[in-house]
Write an enzyme that holds these catalytic residues in place. Structure first.
Site, PDB file in Angstrom:
ATOM      1  CG  MET A  13      56.242 -13.492  22.509  1.00 53.33           C
ATOM      2  SD  MET A  13      56.205 -12.532  20.975  1.00 53.33           S
ATOM      3  CE  MET A  13      57.030 -13.649  19.836  1.00 53.33           C
ATOM      4  CB  VAL A  74      57.257 -21.587  28.315  1.00 57.24           C
ATOM      5  CG1 VAL A  74      55.891 -22.233  28.123  1.00 57.24           C
ATOM      6  CG2 VAL A  74      58.372 -22.591  28.084  1.00 57.24           C
ATOM      7  CB  ALA A  76      64.460 -18.839  26.738  1.00 55.21           C
ATOM      8  CB  SER A 128      62.205 -11.517  14.895  1.00 49.04           C
ATOM      9  OG  SER A 128      62.353 -10.131  15.161  1.00 49.04           O
ATOM     10  CE  LYS A 183      64.458 -13.164  17.469  1.00 51.98           C
ATOM     11  NZ  LYS A 183      63.920 -13.381  18.767  1.00 51.98           N
ATOM     12  CG  HIS A 186      66.853 -10.788  13.892  1.00 52.32           C
ATOM     13  ND1 HIS A 186      66.379 -10.297  15.092  1.00 52.32           N
ATOM     14  CD2 HIS A 186      66.126 -10.168  12.938  1.00 52.32           C
ATOM     15  CE1 HIS A 186      65.413  -9.432  14.863  1.00 52.32           C
ATOM     16  NE2 HIS A 186      65.236  -9.337  13.564  1.00 52.32           N
ATOM     17  CG  ASN A 187      67.345 -10.996  18.843  1.00 52.45           C
ATOM     18  OD1 ASN A 187      66.712 -11.128  17.788  1.00 52.45           O
ATOM     19  ND2 ASN A 187      66.784 -11.204  20.018  1.00 52.45           N
ATOM     20  CD  GLU A 190      66.197  -6.294  18.021  1.00 51.04           C
ATOM     21  OE1 GLU A 190      65.721  -7.246  17.374  1.00 51.04           O
ATOM     22  OE2 GLU A 190      65.899  -6.081  19.220  1.00 51.04           O
TER      23      GLU A 190
HETATM   24  P1  NDP Z   1      57.466 -15.111  29.012  1.00 52.03           P
HETATM   25  O1  NDP Z   1      58.853 -15.287  28.533  1.00 52.03           O
HETATM   26  O2  NDP Z   1      57.183 -14.067  30.011  1.00 52.03           O
HETATM   27  O3  NDP Z   1      56.969 -16.538  29.595  1.00 52.03           O
HETATM   28  C1  NDP Z   1      55.726 -16.674  30.214  1.00 52.03           C
HETATM   29  C2  NDP Z   1      55.099 -17.992  29.844  1.00 52.03           C
HETATM   30  O4  NDP Z   1      55.947 -19.087  30.230  1.00 52.03           O
HETATM   31  C3  NDP Z   1      53.788 -18.196  30.561  1.00 52.03           C
HETATM   32  O5  NDP Z   1      52.900 -18.862  29.686  1.00 52.03           O
HETATM   33  C4  NDP Z   1      54.191 -19.101  31.712  1.00 52.03           C
HETATM   34  O6  NDP Z   1      53.135 -19.870  32.235  1.00 52.03           O
HETATM   35  C5  NDP Z   1      55.181 -19.990  31.051  1.00 52.03           C
HETATM   36  N1  NDP Z   1      56.083 -20.676  31.979  1.00 52.03           N
HETATM   37  C6  NDP Z   1      57.112 -20.133  32.666  1.00 52.03           C
HETATM   38  N2  NDP Z   1      57.709 -21.095  33.407  1.00 52.03           N
HETATM   39  C7  NDP Z   1      57.052 -22.249  33.184  1.00 52.03           C
HETATM   40  C8  NDP Z   1      57.200 -23.584  33.642  1.00 52.03           C
HETATM   41  N3  NDP Z   1      58.190 -23.910  34.480  1.00 52.03           N
HETATM   42  N4  NDP Z   1      56.341 -24.512  33.200  1.00 52.03           N
HETATM   43  C9  NDP Z   1      55.362 -24.196  32.331  1.00 52.03           C
HETATM   44  N5  NDP Z   1      55.169 -22.954  31.853  1.00 52.03           N
HETATM   45  C10 NDP Z   1      56.007 -21.987  32.269  1.00 52.03           C
HETATM   46  O7  NDP Z   1      56.441 -14.948  27.784  1.00 52.03           O
HETATM   47  P2  NDP Z   1      56.571 -14.194  26.385  1.00 52.03           P
HETATM   48  O8  NDP Z   1      55.289 -14.443  25.714  1.00 52.03           O
HETATM   49  O9  NDP Z   1      57.072 -12.803  26.522  1.00 52.03           O
HETATM   50  O10 NDP Z   1      57.711 -14.992  25.612  1.00 52.03           O
HETATM   51  C11 NDP Z   1      57.617 -16.372  25.334  1.00 52.03           C
HETATM   52  C12 NDP Z   1      58.903 -16.816  24.665  1.00 52.03           C
HETATM   53  O11 NDP Z   1      59.034 -16.118  23.429  1.00 52.03           O
HETATM   54  C13 NDP Z   1      60.169 -16.513  25.455  1.00 52.03           C
HETATM   55  O12 NDP Z   1      61.099 -17.552  25.257  1.00 52.03           O
HETATM   56  C14 NDP Z   1      60.672 -15.237  24.825  1.00 52.03           C
HETATM   57  O13 NDP Z   1      62.074 -15.082  24.976  1.00 52.03           O
HETATM   58  C15 NDP Z   1      60.280 -15.452  23.384  1.00 52.03           C
HETATM   59  N6  NDP Z   1      60.106 -14.241  22.600  1.00 52.03           N
HETATM   60  C16 NDP Z   1      59.521 -13.133  23.106  1.00 52.03           C
HETATM   61  C17 NDP Z   1      59.364 -11.990  22.356  1.00 52.03           C
HETATM   62  C18 NDP Z   1      58.682 -10.809  22.925  1.00 52.03           C
HETATM   63  O14 NDP Z   1      58.638  -9.783  22.226  1.00 52.03           O
HETATM   64  N7  NDP Z   1      58.142 -10.886  24.118  1.00 52.03           N
HETATM   65  C19 NDP Z   1      59.816 -11.925  20.965  1.00 52.03           C
HETATM   66  C20 NDP Z   1      60.337 -13.161  20.479  1.00 52.03           C
HETATM   67  C21 NDP Z   1      60.493 -14.258  21.287  1.00 52.03           C
HETATM   68  P3  NDP Z   1      52.221 -19.264  33.441  1.00 52.03           P
HETATM   69  O15 NDP Z   1      51.181 -18.412  32.771  1.00 52.03           O
HETATM   70  O16 NDP Z   1      51.644 -20.482  34.058  1.00 52.03           O
HETATM   71  O17 NDP Z   1      53.123 -18.505  34.340  1.00 52.03           O
END
Ligand code: NDP
Length: 477
Positions: A13, A74, A76, A128, A183, A186-187, A190
């Site tokens: 993302m 990052v 949630a 989204s 949001k 929305h979900n 969905e």
């Molecule tokens: P993830 O939810 O898998 O999160 C991974 C990222 O979080 C990596 O950059 C990771 O860093 C970082 N991270 C995790 N823990 C820590 C920490 N303690 N300190 C610093 N960095 C940390 O990634 P997504 O891209 O899938 O989603 C990002 C956000 O967007 C989430 O909140 C998700 O719910 C939301 N979202 C996702 C959607 C989707 O379709 N995937 C759609 C809409 C929202 P590292 O690389 O160092 O591990």
């Protein structure tokens, strides 16, 4: 040079969002806990625009122009708090932290309050559209202060999806957690949309006797009409897909246990707290839970019940038309329930959310994008204080026209033993709202009987209690 915006958290993302900003001409500072992700982004996509790669938090913050705009993408929950704690001490009053993750709105309210005390704007923002949306234009639901939106809004409008009429799919939903609340709902909607589509599929398969490929064609036809939507479109794609390994329909080789990440469940939990009947969304969440109880399902397989016996070809075509009516009517009800929840949340937390504006920003970019949302927007445009979507004349007329078929479809489902909790909950909601009298009067009588909880009368003001254990005379409470 300094960056107009920064993105930390460069998984799917964050990476795509950063690229979207860069492709739109912004200089973007990028940062990730694990530095290799930052390097990979710049190596692979550096030519797409101006990136400033930062290895440390300090370098990242130093790269941003003031007031700083820092997007967190990052995981949630605790990771979001950890990242906020890492950056907040490096920021100055007036700076903005934008949380684009799927945070719970209550967490967003807490974070906003804590950061406000430190002079920092915290902008909880629903995004989204998944991976593709983040890159090509998502639907964006920011909360937070008006001042932060004045600074951020133009950038978000630029990177957001555009509706068919060209309008950017972003609006300032309201203060603090309003964006993440919107949001969340929305979900929830969905989930309900997906469940209703699933039920339509199963009826077409088991009652009408169509194959997945035939059902894909039916969905394609529906997608040219009032059900035109992203979810119907991808449903047709999934149903027409054939598994390469077995030559079977893909949908027949996938294990039928649906998973969930939590936003649908939150929608229902919060609706329970707010006292809003989102029965369609709840049934969708429960349907996923039920599907996951493999052992329970296995143990129940021998229970008595009818086996569906498919219709003749001509009957099947007529039945498919009825299912379209049932699906559309049920869809109106789930959106009615979802918008009721947003209105109730807005009331409870003083957000003043514009429901028409919310429906407008869901027209593009997001998973529930659909022609239908134009109709909802028109309903709120015509009457901003609409008590319910069902009070809109157009929707009321459409349901009136659909209801015979809706009832027929449910009758067939019940007779043939095809589970349709979404269609049924939607119709029950509709009939309950229409009802002149509800058995709630009896419930009140029972409560008064066993707990002296009192009741109100239709003909007089005040609270009353009947002396159930005595002479059954009535007293004022
Ligand atoms: P993830 O939810 O898998 O999160 C991974 C990222 O979080 C990596 O950059 C990771 O860093 C970082 N991270 C995790 N823990 C820590 C920490 N303690 N300190 C610093 N960095 C940390 O990634 P997504 O891209 O899938 O989603 C990002 C956000 O967007 C989430 O909140 C998700 O719910 C939301 N979202 C996702 C959607 C989707 O379709 N995937 C759609 C809409 C929202 P590292 O690389 O160092 O591990």
């Amino acid at each position: 040079t300094s960056a107009q915006i920064g993105v930390t958290g460069l998984a799917v993302m964050g990476r795509n969002l950063a690229r979207n900003f860069a492709r739109n001409g912004y200089t973007v500072a990028v940062h990730n806990r694990t530095v290799s992700r930052t390097k990979a982004l710049v190596e692979e996509f550096g030519q797409e625009g101006d990136f400033i790669a930062a290895e440390t938090a300090e370098d990242f913050v130093a790269a941003l122009e003031r007031p700083r705009r820092l997007v967190i993408m990052v995981k949630a929950g605790e990771p979001t708090d950890a990242v906020i704690e890492e950056f907040a001490p490096l920021l100055e009053p007036g700076d903005m932290i934008i949380d684009g993750g799927n945070a719970h709105f209550a967490d967003t309210r807490r974070r906003e309050r804590e950061l406000r005390e430190r002079g920092i704007h915290f902008v909880g923002t629903g995004i989204s559209g998944g991976e593709e949306g983040a890159l090509h234009g998502p639907s964006i639901m920011p909360g937070g202060s008006k001042e932060s939106y004045a600074s951020l809004g133009p950038m978000l409008e630029k990177i957001s999806a555009k509706a068919a009429d060209g309008a950017p799919c972003v609006t300032h939903c309201g203060p603090d957690g309003a964006g993440h609340f919107v949001k969340m709902v929305h979900n929830g909607i969905e989930y309900a949309d997906m469940q209703l589509i699933g039920e339509a599929y199963q009826l077409l398969r088991d009652v009408a006797g169509y194959s997945p490929a035939q059902i894909a064609d039916i969905f394609r036809t529906w997608n040219t009409g009032r059900l035109d939507s992203y979810l119907i479109e991808i449903t047709a794609e999934v149903l027409s897909h054939v598994d390469a390994a077995t030559g079977k329909p893909f949908v027949d080789v996938v294990v039928d246990r649906a998973e969930q990440k939590g936003t649908g469940r939150w929608t229902v939990q919060i609706a329970l707290d707010l006292g809003v009947p989102v029965s369609g969304i709840a049934e969708a969440v429960f349907a996923r839970s039920l599907s996951g109880h493999a052992a329970l399902r296995e143990a129940s397989r021998g229970l008595a019940g009818p086996k569906p016996s498919p219709l003749s070809e001509s009957e099947a075509a007529a039945f498919a038309d009825r299912v379209e009516q049932a699906l559309y009517a049920s869809k109106i009800v789930s959106y009615t329930q979802g918008f009721h929840e947003i209105a109730a949340g807005s009331e409870e937390y003083g957000w003043d959310i514009d429901l028409g504006a919310v429906s407008a920003i869901w027209r593009g970019g997001c998973i529930i994008r659909a022609a239908f949302l134009d109709r909802i927007r028109a309903a709120y445009d015509a009457r901003a204080e609409l008590p319910s979507l069902l009070s809109d004349e157009t929707f009321a007329r459409e349901i009136a026209a659909a209801q015979d078929d809706w009832r027929e479809v449910l009758t067939a489902a019940v007779r043939q033993g095809v589970p349709t909790p979404g269609f049924a909950a939607a119709l029950a909601y509709y009939d309950a709202l229409r009802a002149e009298r509800l058995p709630a009067a009896l419930t009140q009588g029972q409560r008064d009987f066993f707990g002296a909880h009192t009741y109100r009368r239709v003909d007089r003001d005040g609270a009353f209690h009947t002396l159930w254990g005595g002479d059954r005379g009535e007293v004022s409470a």
